[in-house]
Design a protein around this motif. Sequence first.
Motif, mmCIF file in Angstrom:
data_model
loop_
_atom_site.group_PDB
_atom_site.id
_atom_site.type_symbol
_atom_site.label_atom_id
_atom_site.label_comp_id
_atom_site.label_asym_id
_atom_site.label_seq_id
_atom_site.Cartn_x
_atom_site.Cartn_y
_atom_site.Cartn_z
ATOM 1 N N ALA A 34 0.861 -1.180 0.000
ATOM 2 C CA ALA A 34 0.000 0.000 0.000
ATOM 3 C C ALA A 34 0.898 1.231 0.000
ATOM 4 O O ALA A 34 2.012 1.188 0.536
ATOM 5 N N PRO A 35 0.472 2.361 -0.602
ATOM 6 C CA PRO A 35 1.321 3.554 -0.617
ATOM 7 C C PRO A 35 1.771 3.985 0.774
ATOM 8 O O PRO A 35 2.911 4.421 0.949
ATOM 9 N N GLU A 36 0.890 3.844 1.768
ATOM 10 C CA GLU A 36 1.265 4.261 3.119
ATOM 11 C C GLU A 36 2.377 3.393 3.715
ATOM 12 O O GLU A 36 3.030 3.783 4.678
ATOM 13 N N ALA A 37 2.614 2.214 3.126
ATOM 14 C CA ALA A 37 3.713 1.368 3.580
ATOM 15 C C ALA A 37 5.069 1.936 3.180
ATOM 16 O O ALA A 37 6.106 1.478 3.665
ATOM 17 N N LEU A 38 5.093 2.934 2.295
ATOM 18 C CA LEU A 38 6.345 3.537 1.833
ATOM 19 C C LEU A 38 6.761 4.723 2.684
ATOM 20 O O LEU A 38 7.768 5.360 2.399
ATOM 21 N N GLU A 39 5.990 5.027 3.709
ATOM 22 C CA GLU A 39 6.326 6.151 4.587
ATOM 23 C C GLU A 39 7.539 5.797 5.441
ATOM 24 O O GLU A 39 7.918 4.633 5.593
ATOM 25 N N GLY A 40 8.162 6.821 6.041
ATOM 26 C CA GLY A 40 9.304 6.597 6.916
ATOM 27 C C GLY A 40 10.476 5.998 6.149
ATOM 28 O O GLY A 40 10.757 6.349 5.021
ATOM 29 N N GLY A 41 11.163 5.052 6.779
ATOM 30 C CA GLY A 41 12.322 4.446 6.129
ATOM 31 C C GLY A 41 12.008 3.176 5.387
ATOM 32 O O GLY A 41 12.914 2.511 4.869
ATOM 33 N N THR A 42 10.727 2.813 5.286
ATOM 34 C CA THR A 42 10.361 1.533 4.685
ATOM 35 C C THR A 42 10.699 1.470 3.207
ATOM 36 O O THR A 42 11.111 0.423 2.702
ATOM 37 N N LEU A 43 10.550 2.583 2.472
ATOM 38 C CA LEU A 43 10.840 2.570 1.042
ATOM 39 C C LEU A 43 12.285 2.169 0.789
ATOM 40 O O LEU A 43 12.572 1.382 -0.125
ATOM 41 N N LEU A 44 13.221 2.691 1.593
ATOM 42 C CA LEU A 44 14.631 2.340 1.414
ATOM 43 C C LEU A 44 14.846 0.847 1.660
ATOM 44 O O LEU A 44 15.630 0.203 0.955
ATOM 45 N N ALA B 107 3.427 5.837 -7.295
ATOM 46 C CA ALA B 107 2.770 4.981 -6.303
ATOM 47 C C ALA B 107 1.450 5.564 -5.819
ATOM 48 O O ALA B 107 0.691 4.883 -5.134
ATOM 49 N N GLY B 108 1.173 6.833 -6.171
ATOM 50 C CA GLY B 108 -0.110 7.414 -5.815
ATOM 51 C C GLY B 108 -0.140 8.159 -4.494
ATOM 52 O O GLY B 108 -1.210 8.497 -3.998
ATOM 53 N N LEU B 109 1.044 8.441 -3.886
ATOM 54 C CA LEU B 109 1.053 9.178 -2.629
ATOM 55 C C LEU B 109 0.632 10.623 -2.862
ATOM 56 O O LEU B 109 0.903 11.202 -3.917
ATOM 57 N N LYS B 110 0.009 11.215 -1.872
ATOM 58 C CA LYS B 110 -0.391 12.613 -1.954
ATOM 59 C C LYS B 110 0.827 13.513 -1.772
ATOM 60 O O LYS B 110 1.856 13.103 -1.234
ATOM 61 N N ASP B 111 0.690 14.778 -2.205
ATOM 62 C CA ASP B 111 1.806 15.714 -2.145
ATOM 63 C C ASP B 111 2.371 15.830 -0.736
ATOM 64 O O ASP B 111 3.591 15.844 -0.537
ATOM 65 N N GLU B 112 1.485 15.909 0.254
ATOM 66 C CA GLU B 112 1.937 16.079 1.637
ATOM 67 C C GLU B 112 2.775 14.879 2.090
ATOM 68 O O GLU B 112 3.800 15.034 2.765
ATOM 69 N N ALA B 113 2.336 13.664 1.718
ATOM 70 C CA ALA B 113 3.068 12.455 2.114
ATOM 71 C C ALA B 113 4.419 12.381 1.406
ATOM 72 O O ALA B 113 5.418 11.962 1.998
ATOM 73 N N ILE B 114 4.459 12.775 0.135
ATOM 74 C CA ILE B 114 5.724 12.769 -0.609
ATOM 75 C C ILE B 114 6.711 13.750 0.014
ATOM 76 O O ILE B 114 7.888 13.423 0.232
ATOM 77 N N ALA B 115 6.237 14.956 0.307
ATOM 78 C CA ALA B 115 7.116 15.961 0.906
ATOM 79 C C ALA B 115 7.660 15.488 2.249
ATOM 80 O O ALA B 115 8.858 15.631 2.545
#
Length: 313
Positions: free
Chosen positions: A167-177, A266-274
């Motif tokens: 899910a896009p929210e799973a990419l928050e924090g350090g998870t994407l790396l 991935a469809g994240l919103k601008d605020e989440a990307i920033a």
Amino acid sequence: MINLLGAAGVDSFDESVYRALLARHTAGPSTVATDVGCSQKRVTRALNRLRAHGLVDRLAGRPHRYAAIDPHIAVEALIRSRAGELDQVRAAVGELSRLAVTAHPDGTEQIEIVRGRDALLRWFVRLQQEAREEVLGLVLPPYAQAPSNPAEDTALARGVRYRGVYAPEALEGGTLLEIQDLARRGEQARVLPGLRVKLAITDRRLALLPLSFDMSDVSAVVVRPSALLDALVDFFELCWRQSVPLQGDDDEVSSEDRSLLALMAAGLKDEAIARRLGLSLRTMRRRVSALHIRLGATNRFQAGVIAAQRGWL
């Protein structure tokens, strides 16, 4: 071939026909066939499929001519349609889960209830330790433990294949790396906006399905070979087909811009990307505008197509 619309059920050839028609706005099958370098008969079939998807329209008169529909309108409608299909499958899974529990001849139950965070974690590790060929996963927070998964490192090292839909929210924090690092070691990772089911499947013979996202009252079911397991595998494959790949770095673009493009795709919103990139919202949007100028794109859809063509995604 590039296949940015594969997650919406459009194959790579049909997408190439759609892009060719977008460039001309309107054209007949023979003209498009020349543009994409194949037979008119094959292009006509592709145009009819694109018409069924709502991406093109056939104009009145003869010979037949087709018009490309604005991607902002057509693709959004197509995404809503595919989301509806996912909801239907999700409802079917819920119906199957209400089947009466039966037993195998060896006495093991087809469905076993697991309660408590520790029991869930033990089963999650066990599934990966017992895997011989492949582990399939649908991943989204909250997690019963930290997102890192040492059992996956061990399984990848012994040749087990991993396919994960996040899910896009799973990419928050350090998870994407962490996901990108696992991808470099062999995991096939994709992202699916709207994912609402957590799931792990081993060798298509054993599945672990959490029943809620309440980490204070953890419960899940272990599913052995049954109609329910078959439905869960089918649901994963449907999610996989509709998801967007996360791929590695490319020398032609900075790592931060590549991350920005990946998060946009991935469809994240601008605020989440920033927040994920540690940028102010204003700076993030300025970087998006700069990427649009660099790519010669007027919107995010075009930016995604061109970035993929350059190998940036």
